[in-house]
Structure formats: structure tokens, C-alpha cells
Motif scaffolding. Structure first.
Motif, PDB file in Angstrom:
ATOM      1  N   THR A 114       0.795  -1.314   0.015  1.00  0.00           N
ATOM      2  CA  THR A 114      -0.145  -0.122   0.129  1.00  0.00           C
ATOM      3  C   THR A 114       0.905   1.213   0.035  1.00  0.00           C
ATOM      4  N   ARG A 115       1.855   1.302   0.836  1.00  0.00           N
ATOM      5  CA  ARG A 115       2.729   2.509   0.730  1.00  0.00           C
ATOM      6  C   ARG A 115       3.492   2.642  -0.573  1.00  0.00           C
ATOM      7  N   HIS A 116       4.135   1.858  -1.191  1.00  0.00           N
ATOM      8  CA  HIS A 116       4.486   1.940  -2.328  1.00  0.00           C
ATOM      9  C   HIS A 116       3.539   2.323  -3.473  1.00  0.00           C
ATOM     10  N   THR A 117       2.502   1.633  -3.414  1.00  0.00           N
ATOM     11  CA  THR A 117       1.513   2.237  -4.172  1.00  0.00           C
ATOM     12  C   THR A 117       1.100   3.637  -4.181  1.00  0.00           C
ATOM     13  N   ILE A 118       0.888   4.201  -3.029  1.00  0.00           N
ATOM     14  CA  ILE A 118       0.583   5.402  -2.531  1.00  0.00           C
ATOM     15  C   ILE A 118       1.990   6.475  -3.268  1.00  0.00           C
ATOM     16  N   GLU A 119       3.076   6.042  -3.099  1.00  0.00           N
ATOM     17  CA  GLU A 119       4.159   6.815  -3.705  1.00  0.00           C
ATOM     18  C   GLU A 119       4.090   7.080  -5.073  1.00  0.00           C
ATOM     19  N   LEU A 120       3.690   5.563  -5.850  1.00  0.00           N
ATOM     20  CA  LEU A 120       3.703   5.673  -7.104  1.00  0.00           C
ATOM     21  C   LEU A 120       2.408   6.477  -7.700  1.00  0.00           C
ATOM     22  N   ALA A 121       1.256   6.422  -6.857  1.00  0.00           N
ATOM     23  CA  ALA A 121       0.294   7.491  -7.312  1.00  0.00           C
ATOM     24  C   ALA A 121       0.529   8.946  -7.149  1.00  0.00           C
ATOM     25  N   GLY A 122       1.164   9.455  -6.183  1.00  0.00           N
ATOM     26  CA  GLY A 122       1.698  10.661  -5.988  1.00  0.00           C
ATOM     27  C   GLY A 122       2.681  11.134  -7.174  1.00  0.00           C
ATOM     28  N   ALA A 123       3.639  10.129  -7.417  1.00  0.00           N
ATOM     29  CA  ALA A 123       4.650  10.590  -8.592  1.00  0.00           C
ATOM     30  C   ALA A 123       3.813  10.696  -9.905  1.00  0.00           C
ATOM     31  N   ALA A 124       2.817   9.688 -10.170  1.00  0.00           N
ATOM     32  CA  ALA A 124       2.012   9.776 -11.306  1.00  0.00           C
ATOM     33  C   ALA A 124       1.404  11.067 -11.511  1.00  0.00           C
ATOM     34  N   GLU A 125       0.624  11.674 -10.400  1.00  0.00           N
ATOM     35  CA  GLU A 125      -0.150  12.921 -10.327  1.00  0.00           C
ATOM     36  C   GLU A 125       0.863  13.845 -10.836  1.00  0.00           C
ATOM     37  N   LYS A 126       1.951  14.011 -10.069  1.00  0.00           N
ATOM     38  CA  LYS A 126       2.852  15.056 -10.439  1.00  0.00           C
ATOM     39  C   LYS A 126       3.478  15.000 -11.862  1.00  0.00           C
ATOM     40  N   ALA A 127       3.637  13.690 -12.528  1.00  0.00           N
ATOM     41  CA  ALA A 127       3.929  13.778 -14.031  1.00  0.00           C
ATOM     42  C   ALA A 127       2.824  14.155 -14.813  1.00  0.00           C
ATOM     43  N   GLY A 128       1.670  14.125 -14.498  1.00  0.00           N
ATOM     44  CA  GLY A 128       0.412  14.865 -15.434  1.00  0.00           C
ATOM     45  C   GLY A 128      -0.543  13.847 -15.658  1.00  0.00           C
ATOM     46  N   PRO A 145      -7.550 -10.280   2.747  1.00  0.00           N
ATOM     47  CA  PRO A 145      -8.720 -10.667   2.705  1.00  0.00           C
ATOM     48  C   PRO A 145      -9.682  -9.258   2.305  1.00  0.00           C
ATOM     49  N   GLN A 146     -10.941  -9.463   2.256  1.00  0.00           N
ATOM     50  CA  GLN A 146     -11.676  -8.233   1.706  1.00  0.00           C
ATOM     51  C   GLN A 146     -11.449  -6.833   2.496  1.00  0.00           C
ATOM     52  N   GLY A 147     -11.284  -7.291   3.786  1.00  0.00           N
ATOM     53  CA  GLY A 147     -11.257  -5.920   4.644  1.00  0.00           C
ATOM     54  C   GLY A 147      -9.929  -5.099   4.288  1.00  0.00           C
ATOM     55  N   GLY A 148      -8.816  -6.096   3.894  1.00  0.00           N
ATOM     56  CA  GLY A 148      -7.445  -5.551   3.578  1.00  0.00           C
ATOM     57  C   GLY A 148      -7.670  -4.860   2.204  1.00  0.00           C
ATOM     58  N   LEU A 149      -8.415  -5.290   1.382  1.00  0.00           N
ATOM     59  CA  LEU A 149      -8.655  -4.605  -0.011  1.00  0.00           C
ATOM     60  C   LEU A 149      -9.364  -3.410  -0.031  1.00  0.00           C
ATOM     61  N   LEU A 150     -10.312  -3.361   0.946  1.00  0.00           N
ATOM     62  CA  LEU A 150     -10.940  -2.045   1.265  1.00  0.00           C
ATOM     63  C   LEU A 150     -10.203  -1.006   1.715  1.00  0.00           C
ATOM     64  N   ARG A 151      -9.393  -1.220   2.775  1.00  0.00           N
ATOM     65  CA  ARG A 151      -8.311  -0.363   3.344  1.00  0.00           C
ATOM     66  C   ARG A 151      -7.299   0.031   2.139  1.00  0.00           C
ATOM     67  N   HIS A 152      -6.743  -0.893   1.594  1.00  0.00           N
ATOM     68  CA  HIS A 152      -5.759  -0.667   0.478  1.00  0.00           C
ATOM     69  C   HIS A 152      -6.264   0.391  -0.788  1.00  0.00           C
ATOM     70  N   PHE A 153      -7.497   0.247  -1.078  1.00  0.00           N
ATOM     71  CA  PHE A 153      -7.909   0.969  -2.061  1.00  0.00           C
ATOM     72  C   PHE A 153      -8.447   2.275  -1.735  1.00  0.00           C
ATOM     73  N   THR A 154      -8.970   2.363  -0.396  1.00  0.00           N
ATOM     74  CA  THR A 154      -9.356   3.636   0.250  1.00  0.00           C
ATOM     75  C   THR A 154      -8.207   4.446   0.481  1.00  0.00           C
ATOM     76  N   ALA A 155      -7.035   3.691   0.965  1.00  0.00           N
ATOM     77  CA  ALA A 155      -5.911   4.669   1.467  1.00  0.00           C
ATOM     78  C   ALA A 155      -5.170   5.318   0.232  1.00  0.00           C
ATOM     79  N   VAL A 156      -5.210   4.564  -1.038  1.00  0.00           N
ATOM     80  CA  VAL A 156      -4.666   5.022  -2.206  1.00  0.00           C
ATOM     81  C   VAL A 156      -5.542   6.301  -2.749  1.00  0.00           C
TER      82      VAL A 156
END
Length: 307
Positions: free
Chosen positions: A98-112, A127-138
Motif C-alpha cells: 500500500t505504501r509503495h502504491t501511494i508513492e507511485l500514485a503521487g509521482a504519477a499525479e505530479k507527472a501529469g 482478505p476483503q477488509g484488506g482490499l477495502l483499506r488498500h484501495f481507500t488509502a490510495v
């Protein structure tokens, strides 16, 4: 809250990334390094000749497991510069961290980038609870619209219908690339949420439209884009017979592109067509002569010429 099956006009209004997207391969030079000029030329071809409304970069088809974070950012910038004035650029940022995904999301946003594609965390089988937290955090960490990528045969776990419905409540989670292969489950998602469903399997595009989907994130669309977009437009116009005829025409390539790993055959076809591609990176291997011959046969069966 439930929703009636959307009419074509309502579907058009709920297409955050248009009708047709191609998951673009990442061109490399002969020595395997990133070919940014080639990426710009390929993106231009896919938008101007094949009619893509948006391109996905840094997806699995783009060999994202083998590209560095810096290469991913450079690729986004090159594609945005090439086609960003006339097509959206959606950046694949999903990992099983999740942390790496958030880092990549930030870099992608800055890149346009205009949007994010976030795949289900693979191999870890949360588990589904983990998926919910992961996607929501991103989604919480970005200002960009998010397309979830539901592909259980690769990720090892599906995003359950109830989880998708809950995620749809997030203002920035707007779409799903649906490669689940379960039209019943997808029907429930379209009836219980406003998520825009894009087929993640070329051959499932027309059936997905029939149950409320809005378009395709394709692979064979490196070659079939213009005709695939026509198929979607004919269905939207109420001409199901014409859409079905196009579906049947393109079926040999919709399916044939996956006779081996899709990136391998797309790059082989692009090279044969004189378009930027280059080699694949290990652990993939370039197409064999027999595989290229079969690809040509599949193109011919679909009424398309491959040099």
C-alpha cells in the motif's frame, strides 16, 4: 441504493475515461533501455490512428514489474507530452504494498497523469477488509480519479461485489477494469453502484456492454482499436446486430493476442508493422517464428493486415 440499468445516454455521461483505452506496451531500445521517443510515437499512433480516448501506461502489458519507479515517471511524462491534449493518460500504480502504491500514485499525479489504475494487491491474497483499506488509502492520497483493476486469475483474489459497492462510495473511485470473467457478479455491481465498468478482456467487451458496461481497456486494440471503438459506438446507437458482426469479425484477434502473454505478441505485431516496440524484458521472451506466423493468421482471420 439501487439504480436502474443505464440507458446509452446515461452510460455516455458516466464514462470517466471515454469508451476505448489501450493498455500500452512500453517500447524499449535494442539494448533493453526505455525508448521514450518510441513511446511518444506509439502513443500518437494509438490515439490518432486507432481512436483511443485514453491510454493506460505502466500496466502489466507495459511490463511494469520490470520498470523502475523513475522509468515509470519518465514514461508518463513522455506520453502526456505526446497526446495529453487529446487523450487521457491513466497510470498503472498498483503493487502489493500500500505504501509503495501511494508513492507511485503521487509521482504519477505530479507527472501529469489524468487517472490511476490500481490493481488488486497480488500474491499476498489479502482478505476483503484488506482490499477495502488498500484501495481507500490510495484514493484518499490522490486527487485523481481511480480505476480499480479486478483480475483474480493473476492477483489470486477477487474484489467481492459487496467490497466494490462499498468502494464506489468513495468520490474518487469511479471505475473498474473488470477481468473477473463473471458477468453475473458484474451485473450486480452495475445494478448496485455507479461504477463505470470497463471490460478487461477484449472478447468480453460486447457482453459487458449488454449488462451496463461502458467500454474496454484492451490489448489487441493496439491493432483493432478503430474497429473496436466502432463496435462500442454501434451498440450505443442501438444497432446490436452491427456490433455483434464486428465482435465476431474481431474475435480471432481478441482471443489470439493472448495465445501467449499478450505483451509478447503485441510487440511482435508492432515490430512487423514498423511501429516502436523493441524487445521484452526478462522474464518474458520475444515471440517465436511460429507465434508470429499464428499472429499473422489471426490478423488475417479478423480482416486486418500484418506485414
Amino acid at each position: 441504493m439501487t439504480h436502474d440499468h443505464p440507458a446509452a445516454s446515461e452510460r455516455a455521461a458516466s464514462r470517466p475515461f471515454g469508451r476505448l483505452l489501450t493498455a500500452m506496451v512500453t517500447p524499449f531500445t535494442a539494448d533493453g533501455s526505455l525508448d521514450l521517443d518510441g513511446a511518444a510515437r506509439l502513443a500518437t499512433h494509438l490515439v490518432d490512428a486507432e481512436g483511443n480516448d485514453a491510454l493506460v501506461v505502466n500496466g502489466t502489458t507495459g511490463e511494469s514489474p520490470t520498470t523502475t519507479d523513475a522509468e515509470k515517471e519518465h514514461l508518463i511524462r513522455a506520453v502526456v507530452e505526446a497526446v495529453g491534449d487529446r487523450a487521457q493518460v491513466v497510470a498503472g500504480v498498483g503493487t502489493n504494498d500500500t505504501r509503495h502504491t501511494i508513492e507511485l500514485a503521487g509521482a504519477a499525479e505530479k507527472a501529469g497523469a489524468n487517472g490511476l489504475l490500481v490493481v488488486t494487491p497480488y500474491y499476498s491474497k489479502p482478505p476483503q477488509g484488506g482490499l477495502l483499506r488498500h484501495f481507500t488509502a490510495v484514493a484518499d492520497a490522490t486527487g485523481l480519479p481511480v480505476m480499480l483493476y479486478d483480475i483474480p486469475h493473476r492477483a489470486g483474489v477477487a474484489i467481492a461485489t459487496d467490497t466494490l459497492v462499498r468502494l464506489a462510495e468513495h468520490g474518487r473511485i469511479v471505475a473498474v477494469k473488470d477481468a473477473k470473467g463473471d458477468l453475473t457478479a458484474t451485473s450486480w455491481v452495475t445494478s448496485r453502484s455507479d461504477l463505470a465498468i470497463y471490460s478487461g478482456d477484449d472478447a468480453m467487451t460486447l457482453p459487458t456492454l449488454a449488462i451496463g458496461g461502458v467500454g474496454l481497456v484492451g490489448t489487441s486494440t493496439h491493432f483493432t482499436g478503430a474497429l473496436t471503438k466502432q463496435m462500442i459506438e454501434r451498440y450505443d446507437a442501438g444497432d446490436a446486430a452491427a456490433a455483434l458482426a464486428l465482435h465476431r469479425r474481431l474475435l480471432p484477434l481478441f482471443t489470439g493476442i493472448f495465445r501467449t502473454q499478450g505483451t509478447i505478441l503485441v510487440k511482435a505485431g508492432l515490430k512487423a508493422s514498423g511501429l516502436p516496440a523493441g524487445p521484452v524484458r526478462s522474464p518474458l521472451v520475444d515471440a517465436t517464428a511460429d507465434e508470429i506466423a499464428q499472429l499473422r493468421a489471426d490478423c488475417t482471420a479478423a480482416g486486418l493486415d500484418l506485414p
